[in-house]
Scaffold this motif. Sequence first.
Motif, PDB file in Angstrom:
ATOM      1  N   GLU A   1       0.839  -1.193   0.000  1.00 12.82           N
ATOM      2  CA  GLU A   1       0.000   0.000   0.000  1.00 12.82           C
ATOM      3  C   GLU A   1       0.878   1.249   0.000  1.00 12.82           C
ATOM      4  O   GLU A   1       1.826   1.359   0.777  1.00 12.82           O
ATOM      5  CB  GLU A   1      -0.903  -0.008   1.240  1.00 12.82           C
ATOM      6  N   ALA A   2       0.562   2.198  -0.875  1.00 11.09           N
ATOM      7  CA  ALA A   2       1.346   3.430  -0.997  1.00 11.09           C
ATOM      8  C   ALA A   2       1.475   4.121   0.357  1.00 11.09           C
ATOM      9  O   ALA A   2       0.490   4.324   1.056  1.00 11.09           O
ATOM     10  CB  ALA A   2       0.695   4.372  -2.007  1.00 11.09           C
ATOM     11  N   GLY A   3       2.697   4.458   0.716  1.00  7.25           N
ATOM     12  CA  GLY A   3       2.960   5.139   1.978  1.00  7.25           C
ATOM     13  C   GLY A   3       3.047   4.217   3.179  1.00  7.25           C
ATOM     14  O   GLY A   3       3.387   4.654   4.271  1.00  7.25           O
ATOM     15  N   LYS A   4       2.747   2.944   2.992  1.00  4.80           N
ATOM     16  CA  LYS A   4       2.798   1.985   4.098  1.00  4.80           C
ATOM     17  C   LYS A   4       3.632   0.764   3.747  1.00  4.80           C
ATOM     18  O   LYS A   4       3.661  -0.214   4.484  1.00  4.80           O
ATOM     19  CB  LYS A   4       1.388   1.544   4.495  1.00  4.80           C
ATOM     20  N   GLY A   5       4.298   0.824   2.595  1.00  8.07           N
ATOM     21  CA  GLY A   5       5.100  -0.305   2.140  1.00  8.07           C
ATOM     22  C   GLY A   5       6.217  -0.647   3.122  1.00  8.07           C
ATOM     23  O   GLY A   5       6.658   0.190   3.898  1.00  8.07           O
ATOM     24  N   ASP A   6       6.672  -1.879   3.061  1.00  5.97           N
ATOM     25  CA  ASP A   6       7.679  -2.333   4.024  1.00  5.97           C
ATOM     26  C   ASP A   6       9.010  -2.710   3.373  1.00  5.97           C
ATOM     27  O   ASP A   6       9.671  -3.655   3.789  1.00  5.97           O
ATOM     28  CB  ASP A   6       7.130  -3.490   4.864  1.00  5.97           C
ATOM     29  N   CYS A   7       9.414  -1.959   2.355  1.00  7.66           N
ATOM     30  CA  CYS A   7      10.690  -2.257   1.696  1.00  7.66           C
ATOM     31  C   CYS A   7      11.866  -2.094   2.661  1.00  7.66           C
ATOM     32  O   CYS A   7      12.803  -2.897   2.633  1.00  7.66           O
ATOM     33  CB  CYS A   7      10.890  -1.405   0.445  1.00  7.66           C
ATOM     34  N   LEU A   8      11.811  -1.100   3.542  1.00  5.68           N
ATOM     35  CA  LEU A   8      12.906  -0.915   4.495  1.00  5.68           C
ATOM     36  C   LEU A   8      12.977  -2.094   5.459  1.00  5.68           C
ATOM     37  O   LEU A   8      14.061  -2.602   5.748  1.00  5.68           O
ATOM     38  CB  LEU A   8      12.753   0.399   5.263  1.00  5.68           C
ATOM     39  N   ARG A   9      11.830  -2.538   5.950  1.00 10.02           N
ATOM     40  CA  ARG A   9      11.811  -3.711   6.828  1.00 10.02           C
ATOM     41  C   ARG A   9      12.425  -4.907   6.110  1.00 10.02           C
ATOM     42  O   ARG A   9      13.241  -5.639   6.681  1.00 10.02           O
ATOM     43  CB  ARG A   9      10.390  -4.055   7.255  1.00 10.02           C
ATOM     44  N   ALA A  10      12.043  -5.119   4.847  1.00  9.02           N
ATOM     45  CA  ALA A  10      12.568  -6.256   4.086  1.00  9.02           C
ATOM     46  C   ALA A  10      14.083  -6.154   3.903  1.00  9.02           C
ATOM     47  O   ALA A  10      14.786  -7.163   4.012  1.00  9.02           O
ATOM     48  CB  ALA A  10      11.861  -6.347   2.730  1.00  9.02           C
ATOM     49  N   CYS A  11      14.583  -4.952   3.674  1.00  4.40           N
ATOM     50  CA  CYS A  11      16.029  -4.767   3.509  1.00  4.40           C
ATOM     51  C   CYS A  11      16.774  -5.052   4.810  1.00  4.40           C
ATOM     52  O   CYS A  11      17.800  -5.742   4.816  1.00  4.40           O
ATOM     53  CB  CYS A  11      16.339  -3.351   3.025  1.00  4.40           C
ATOM     54  N   ILE A  12      16.263  -4.515   5.904  1.00  7.60           N
ATOM     55  CA  ILE A  12      16.910  -4.737   7.201  1.00  7.60           C
ATOM     56  C   ILE A  12      16.864  -6.225   7.555  1.00  7.60           C
ATOM     57  O   ILE A  12      17.875  -6.802   7.973  1.00  7.60           O
ATOM     58  CB  ILE A  12      16.265  -3.866   8.294  1.00  7.60           C
ATOM     59  N   ALA A  13      15.713  -6.859   7.359  1.00  6.57           N
ATOM     60  CA  ALA A  13      15.602  -8.293   7.636  1.00  6.57           C
ATOM     61  C   ALA A  13      16.564  -9.088   6.759  1.00  6.57           C
ATOM     62  O   ALA A  13      17.208 -10.034   7.234  1.00  6.57           O
ATOM     63  CB  ALA A  13      14.162  -8.762   7.419  1.00  6.57           C
ATOM     64  N   SER A  14      16.700  -8.705   5.510  1.00 12.34           N
ATOM     65  CA  SER A  14      17.614  -9.397   4.597  1.00 12.34           C
ATOM     66  C   SER A  14      19.051  -9.316   5.085  1.00 12.34           C
ATOM     67  O   SER A  14      19.746 -10.329   5.198  1.00 12.34           O
ATOM     68  CB  SER A  14      17.533  -8.791   3.192  1.00 12.34           C
ATOM     69  N   ILE A  15      19.497  -8.107   5.369  1.00 14.15           N
ATOM     70  CA  ILE A  15      20.897  -7.902   5.762  1.00 14.15           C
ATOM     71  C   ILE A  15      21.207  -8.539   7.111  1.00 14.15           C
ATOM     72  O   ILE A  15      22.266  -9.152   7.296  1.00 14.15           O
ATOM     73  CB  ILE A  15      21.253  -6.404   5.754  1.00 14.15           C
ATOM     74  N   LEU A  16      20.282  -8.407   8.053  1.00 12.58           N
ATOM     75  CA  LEU A  16      20.511  -8.969   9.392  1.00 12.58           C
ATOM     76  C   LEU A  16      20.085 -10.439   9.481  1.00 12.58           C
ATOM     77  O   LEU A  16      20.219 -11.054  10.540  1.00 12.58           O
ATOM     78  CB  LEU A  16      19.768  -8.141  10.445  1.00 12.58           C
TER      79      LEU A  16
END
Length: 136
Positions: free
Chosen positions: A10-25
Amino acid sequence: MKPVDMQVFEAGKGDCLRACIASILELRPDEVPNFTEIKGPQARVVTQWLSTRGLALLEVPVASMDFYFVFEYAKIWHIISGRGPRGLRHATVGLSGKIVHDPHPSRAGLIGEPETYEFFIPADPAKMDISSEVKP
């Protein structure tokens, strides 16, 4: 790094940052909050959460970077952010300056040049392992 994909689109509520942090960590998505759902400035919310893991996130505008040479000498996992193809700010996983995982299923990456690099740094440098420190 274990790639994690977005779950919220959903626009403005997307979780791309969460996915990136979860990926790296290498965490499951449910172990990382969707920072867009938490009230307050996103940088503050992310920093507060990361501090519980002994980390901080350093955001560096690409325009101010003059240390690209670091990528030549070290493999550094980081987040690369900028405009996504859907017209919103988007986060991707980078390794030494190159996008290696776009958490959106389209895998379209960013449009144009990245705007920022975000690096994980230790919140307490005294706890860093520097046993292999280079001596002059």
